[in-house]
Design a protein around this motif. Structure first.
Motif, PDB file in Angstrom:
ATOM      1  N   SER A 207       1.112  -1.312   0.019  1.00  0.00           N
ATOM      2  CA  SER A 207      -0.052  -0.148  -0.055  1.00  0.00           C
ATOM      3  C   SER A 207       0.899   1.239  -0.062  1.00  0.00           C
ATOM      4  O   SER A 207       0.640   2.179  -0.697  1.00  0.00           O
ATOM      5  N   SER A 208       1.865   1.156   0.559  1.00  0.00           N
ATOM      6  CA  SER A 208       2.832   2.507   0.742  1.00  0.00           C
ATOM      7  C   SER A 208       3.480   2.519  -0.720  1.00  0.00           C
ATOM      8  O   SER A 208       3.805   3.757  -1.122  1.00  0.00           O
ATOM      9  N   GLU A 209       4.003   1.536  -1.345  1.00  0.00           N
ATOM     10  CA  GLU A 209       4.314   1.469  -2.503  1.00  0.00           C
ATOM     11  C   GLU A 209       3.322   2.149  -3.683  1.00  0.00           C
ATOM     12  O   GLU A 209       3.628   3.056  -4.241  1.00  0.00           O
ATOM     13  N   ALA A 210       2.096   1.795  -3.399  1.00  0.00           N
ATOM     14  CA  ALA A 210       1.112   2.183  -4.346  1.00  0.00           C
ATOM     15  C   ALA A 210       0.734   3.623  -4.169  1.00  0.00           C
ATOM     16  O   ALA A 210       0.499   4.464  -5.091  1.00  0.00           O
TER      17      ALA A 210
ATOM     18  N   CYS B 271      13.326  -2.323  -2.773  1.00  0.00           N
ATOM     19  CA  CYS B 271      12.823  -1.104  -2.079  1.00  0.00           C
ATOM     20  C   CYS B 271      13.825  -0.098  -1.907  1.00  0.00           C
ATOM     21  O   CYS B 271      13.851   1.210  -2.103  1.00  0.00           O
ATOM     22  N   SER B 272      15.003  -0.748  -1.193  1.00  0.00           N
ATOM     23  CA  SER B 272      15.809   0.352  -0.697  1.00  0.00           C
ATOM     24  C   SER B 272      16.751   0.970  -1.967  1.00  0.00           C
ATOM     25  O   SER B 272      17.042   1.970  -1.743  1.00  0.00           O
TER      26      SER B 272
ATOM     27  N   THR C  85      11.309   0.102  -8.399  1.00  0.00           N
ATOM     28  CA  THR C  85       9.969   0.108  -7.323  1.00  0.00           C
ATOM     29  C   THR C  85       8.955  -1.105  -7.899  1.00  0.00           C
ATOM     30  O   THR C  85       8.448  -1.841  -6.948  1.00  0.00           O
ATOM     31  N   PHE C  86       8.970  -1.395  -8.992  1.00  0.00           N
ATOM     32  CA  PHE C  86       8.219  -2.123  -9.664  1.00  0.00           C
ATOM     33  C   PHE C  86       8.648  -3.609  -9.571  1.00  0.00           C
ATOM     34  O   PHE C  86       7.761  -4.451  -9.975  1.00  0.00           O
TER      35      PHE C  86
END
Length: 632
Positions: free
Chosen positions: A320-323, A389-390, A519-520
């Motif tokens: 959710s934080s990614e989205a 993500c990092s 990210t993706f």
């Protein structure tokens, strides 16, 4: 002690012993799917032999991918690149257009649990036919404001260098902002159509292929869904080069460099309406289950309330934080490029699509291949997500060192040659011109300073030289002398914004491309991990739960949050004589870059690392771990 069991079954890969036990199990244990559910591909008794070539996972994946492409074209492509044009045409600010973008996710969120729960036991391909119907209808509704709002007339009085008295009354208040509700309705219908696609459609892929190939098939499907926005950005960007009403009125001398220019944003929505409805046909011909449905190969997990599954909920919070950031950038990236680097809306939309979408598709394909080839278990997938993500966080620091400064703008970022005050367009040099603040027609002075309009530049005359307009006798523009002491009187101002001096665009796009790739790379592994950490019968419902939280915590607040941040960086609003605020004309570039970077850093909070910290369920003795198929 681990002799009595394992800590968490979902973290353990399927063992060869379990597979051998499955192959040796009685025939009744692998009963498979009833033959009635594995019917031929067709419509009732009409089942041509040629159609049976598509009655397999590859055939379904092709139809699924086509629908995902068109969904991406409309929702993540055309809507995003049209935002800036819709703001200007219908006098909306970025916060309201952010609400338009979020409306899709509101509908998705409301219906996701219902569709995933009942659709799991229903005919999934027919649910996708319903999806195609609603996506086409939503696309049609979204285009309707163009046909009912009349011709575009903004800026018809701009040619004068001074203004006349203006009387404000209730009748002068524009009704254009009311079309906000039509756009919201269109997005809600698109959300209804998108719900079955990414819950039931994804689960149907997982039903139909071997589990070690599931991530590859899902990755291909998700990558194809990103091809849609790429097409949408490029197609929509090219259509923005066409005048909004197709033919330019003879009374308006306007081109694409004119800030009054608005492109034909509506054409592609109308075309997609017809194309998407054609996709209803193939989904109505698939059976309830494809031949040779694959049983679940891992140990059987007991049915539980999904909200009590710590691994699942941690994965959902992280995704959710990614989205939140992904949807925010997808919505406003063209607007960011347009204002930060001084490009046209058409070029910004095309450039944003060419960078954002291929990078996202590449990230999903790479991660799908890696997860499939390495046969990662749930714990390995989560470690993989943390690593990607990092890296993305580090790459996104490009917002700090590749930002552009603010170009000189009289009355906004600097005074009129030392006269007047900041944030006040009126100065002694134009006080007698009676200029209208509501008419934005920027001109670039020979002093390389931008002015709000020829009137605010104090220009009293204009000439046409080789079909190019030039302004003269401008009392607010300084007259620099040439080195030999003579003055150049070719022009004092020309229409349009001053050319930007910022050269960071290639650097920004390079770093941002790789930031999007990493990210993706977490998207497909997240979906696979969710499918593996819940009981087989709850897989569609688990994706539904993810969709709800994804929208509530990510894609709904994302565009709104980004819109508020961008609005907070505005330094010059469109305010008419009735003091009604419209769209923003000029932004503080540095403030915008810092605000977006702050949002991105906050997004990478400890929630991204919660999956590994999640407390595992109580140990389950090996003797109580029955083998199960998807039908148990």
């Amino acid at each position: 002690m681990k002799g009595d069991g394992i800590e968490n079954p979902v973290f353990e890969p399927p063992s060869p012993d379990l597979r051998r036990q499955r192959r040796a199990s009685p025939a009744g244990a692998d009963a498979g799917v009833p033959e009635a559910e594995e019917g031929p591909c067709g419509w009732g008794r009409c089942a041509p032999k040629a159609l049976q070539l598509c009655n397999n996972p590859e055939g379904y994946l092709a139809a699924y991918s086509l629908l995902a492409v068109f969904q991406g074209i409309v929702v993540n492509g055309l809507v995003n690149i049209s935002i800036s044009t819709i703001e200007k045409r219908y006098e909306l600010n970025s916060s309201l257009t952010g609400l338009i973008s979020a409306s899709y996710d509101i509908a998705f969120c409301v219906l996701s649990l219902f569709v995933s729960f009942f659709g799991e036991r229903g005919h999934k391909p027919q649910w996708l036919a319903f999806s195609a119907f609603m996506l086409g209808l939503g696309s049609l509704i979204f285009s309707l404001p163009h046909f009912s709002s009349g011709k575009y007339h903004y800026g018809a009085k701009l040619e004068g260098t001074s203004s006349t008295n203006f009387t404000c009354s209730a009748s002068t208040k524009s009704s254009l902002p009311n079309y906000l509700y039509v756009f919201i309705l269109g997005q809600l219908l698109l959300g209804v159509g998108g719900t079955p696609l990414y819950t039931l459609g994804t689960a149907f892929i997982d039903d139909s292929v071997p589990k070690h190939k599931s991530s590859l098939y899902i990755g291909i499907g998700y990558a194809m869904s990103l091809l849609g926005p790429a097409i949408g950005y490029v197609l929509g960007g090219q259509l923005l080069n066409v005048y909004i009403d197709i033919q330019i009125p003879e009374s308006m001398k306007i081109d694409q460099d004119d800030p009054r220019w608005l492109g034909a944003w509506w054409i592609a929505f109308l075309a997609c309406f017809f194309a998407i409805w054609l996709l209803i046909i193939p989904f109505t011909c698939f059976p309830k289950q494809l031949p040779g449905k694959f049983p679940y190969e891992s140990i059987c997990l007991k049915n539980t309330i999904l909200l009590k599954n710590p691994v699942l909920m941690s994965l959902i919070i992280a995704s959710s934080s990614e989205a939140l950031v992904a949807t925010g950038f997808a919505t406003f990236l063209p607007k960011f490029i347009e204002n930060q680097f001084g490009k046209t809306s058409s070029f910004s939309a095309t450039l944003g699509g060419l960078v954002l979408i291929p990078a996202a598709a590449l990230g999903q394909i790479i991660s799908g291949i890696l997860v499939s080839k390495c046969r990662m278990d749930c714990k390995s997938i989560i470690k993989f997500m943390i690593g990607t993500c990092s890296v993305a966080l580090i790459l996104n620091t490009v917002f700090l060192f590749a930002k552009c400064g603010n170009e000189p703008f009289a009355g906004v970022s600097e005074t009129y040659n030392g006269t007047g005050t900041l944030y006040n367009l009126t100065a002694p040099c134009n006080a007698n011109c009676r200029c209208l603040r509501s008419i934005y027609y920027p001109v670039c002075g020979r002093d390389e300073v931008q002015y709000f309009s020829p009137c605010f530049a104090g220009c009293s005359s204009h000439l046409f030289n080789n079909m190019k307009k030039t302004y003269h006798n401008c009392s607010c523009i300084g007259k620099p002398e040439r080195e030999n002491g003579s003055e150049d009187f070719l022009y004092e101002a020309v229409p349009g914004k001053c050319p930007t001096q910022c050269k960071f665009l290639p650097l920004f796009l390079t770093f941002f491309f790789f930031a999007v790739v990493f990210t993706f790379m977490a998207v497909t592994p997240t979906t696979v991990a969710i499918l593996r950490c819940v009981p087989d019968k709850q897989r569609s419902f688990a994706l539904g739960v993810q969709s709800v939280f994804l929208r509530l915590l990510g894609t709904i607040p994302g565009p709104i949050l980004f819109g508020v941040a961008i609005d907070n960086s505005c330094t010059l609003w469109d305010i008419n004589e009735c003091k009604t605020k419209g769209a923003c004309w000029v932004y503080d570039n540095e403030r915008m870059a810092y605000l977006l970077m702050v949002i991105f850093v906050i997004k990478y909070n400890p929630s991204s690392f919660l999956p590994l910290l999640a407390r595992p369920p109580p140990p389950l003795p090996v003797s109580q771990m029955p083998l199960c198929t998807s039908d148990e």
